[in-house]
Design a protein around this motif. Sequence first.
Motif, short mmCIF file in Angstrom:
data_model
loop_
_atom_site.label_atom_id
_atom_site.label_comp_id
_atom_site.label_asym_id
_atom_site.label_seq_id
_atom_site.Cartn_x
_atom_site.Cartn_y
_atom_site.Cartn_z
N HIS A 59 -29.23 17.58 -25.28
CA HIS A 59 -28.51 16.45 -25.87
C HIS A 59 -27.02 16.75 -25.97
O HIS A 59 -26.18 15.91 -25.64
N LEU A 60 -26.71 17.95 -26.44
CA LEU A 60 -25.30 18.32 -26.64
C LEU A 60 -24.54 18.25 -25.31
O LEU A 60 -23.46 17.67 -25.21
N ALA A 61 -25.14 18.83 -24.26
CA ALA A 61 -24.45 18.87 -22.97
C ALA A 61 -24.19 17.47 -22.44
O ALA A 61 -23.11 17.18 -21.92
N TRP A 62 -25.16 16.58 -22.60
CA TRP A 62 -24.95 15.21 -22.11
C TRP A 62 -23.93 14.46 -22.94
O TRP A 62 -23.08 13.74 -22.41
N LYS A 63 -24.00 14.63 -24.26
CA LYS A 63 -23.01 13.93 -25.10
C LYS A 63 -21.61 14.40 -24.73
O LYS A 63 -20.66 13.62 -24.70
N GLU A 64 -21.48 15.69 -24.43
CA GLU A 64 -20.16 16.22 -24.10
C GLU A 64 -19.68 15.81 -22.71
O GLU A 64 -18.53 16.03 -22.37
N SER A 65 -20.57 15.19 -21.92
CA SER A 65 -20.15 14.66 -20.62
C SER A 65 -19.41 13.34 -20.78
O SER A 65 -18.90 12.80 -19.80
N PHE A 66 -19.40 12.80 -21.99
CA PHE A 66 -18.76 11.51 -22.23
C PHE A 66 -17.59 11.70 -23.21
O PHE A 66 -17.57 12.68 -23.95
N PRO A 67 -16.62 10.77 -23.17
CA PRO A 67 -15.45 10.92 -24.06
C PRO A 67 -15.89 11.03 -25.53
O PRO A 67 -16.90 10.44 -25.93
N GLU A 68 -15.10 11.77 -26.29
CA GLU A 68 -15.42 12.05 -27.68
C GLU A 68 -15.76 10.80 -28.49
O GLU A 68 -16.72 10.79 -29.26
N ASN A 69 -14.97 9.74 -28.26
CA ASN A 69 -15.19 8.55 -29.10
C ASN A 69 -16.43 7.75 -28.69
O ASN A 69 -16.76 6.75 -29.31
N SER A 70 -17.12 8.19 -27.60
CA SER A 70 -18.36 7.50 -27.19
C SER A 70 -19.61 8.17 -27.75
O SER A 70 -20.70 7.64 -27.60
#
Length: 235
Positions: A59-70
């Motif tokens: 989950h962390l790796a995927w979330k970090e693939s997107f801009p912070e505010n997303s």
Amino acid sequence: MLYAWIDGMKRPPLAKGESTVCRDCGGLLSSVIPVENVRHWRHKAGDCDPWSEPEGPWHLAWKESFPENSREVSLNDQATGERHRADVLCNAGTAHASVLELQYSPISEEERTAREAFYRQGHRMYWLVHVHDGPSSFTGWNFKASLNWGARPIEIDGRRYAIMRWMGRSNQFIEKWKRAKGYVFFECETYIFFLAGDELTRRMNGGLPLKRGEYALSRWSREDFIRSVQWDGGA
Ligand SMILES: [Zn+2]
């Protein structure tokens, strides 16, 4: 939840003993720094999103693939007061708004339908489903054994698909995702596949729905997938 607002920043916890307040519910959050899993925030009085699930490095790796505010954006249904936290929400408030749900653990059809009803209001919705064996299932093994790009290849809208047949005693997994309303992507061993929806498969199959156990996949790169969620270049 992996991110919370603290000292004017939205971030994971850095140290044991940190605490802050959830901007969604006003509840107290304390830092959890596990030895083997990802750092996260825990609501003292229970998570304000009843759909929240345990999260790991995937989950962390995927979330970090997107801009912070997303990452981890809370949405509120004005009519019902229902509130949920999208894993990823891109282009909020625009015609290209999209929600991505990262699904690692199995999800019931009821909950999948409920999440789609909620998130598809005003958003395109994507599922990224991690495919792996469970304690009592061989979903990952069956998925890999079923991959067959040669049997019924088809090119449609500039993409190559193949119609495959699920191997294994139960085709419940694939049938359940075939009924999804959002765009369904599978990730298996770092490869990403798009599961064609009903409308698209009918175009491949002379107007008819595919038989039980049959489904159509196309291979995507990570970059194409991320671009599609973010609507870069209208992919
Ligand atoms: Zn909260």
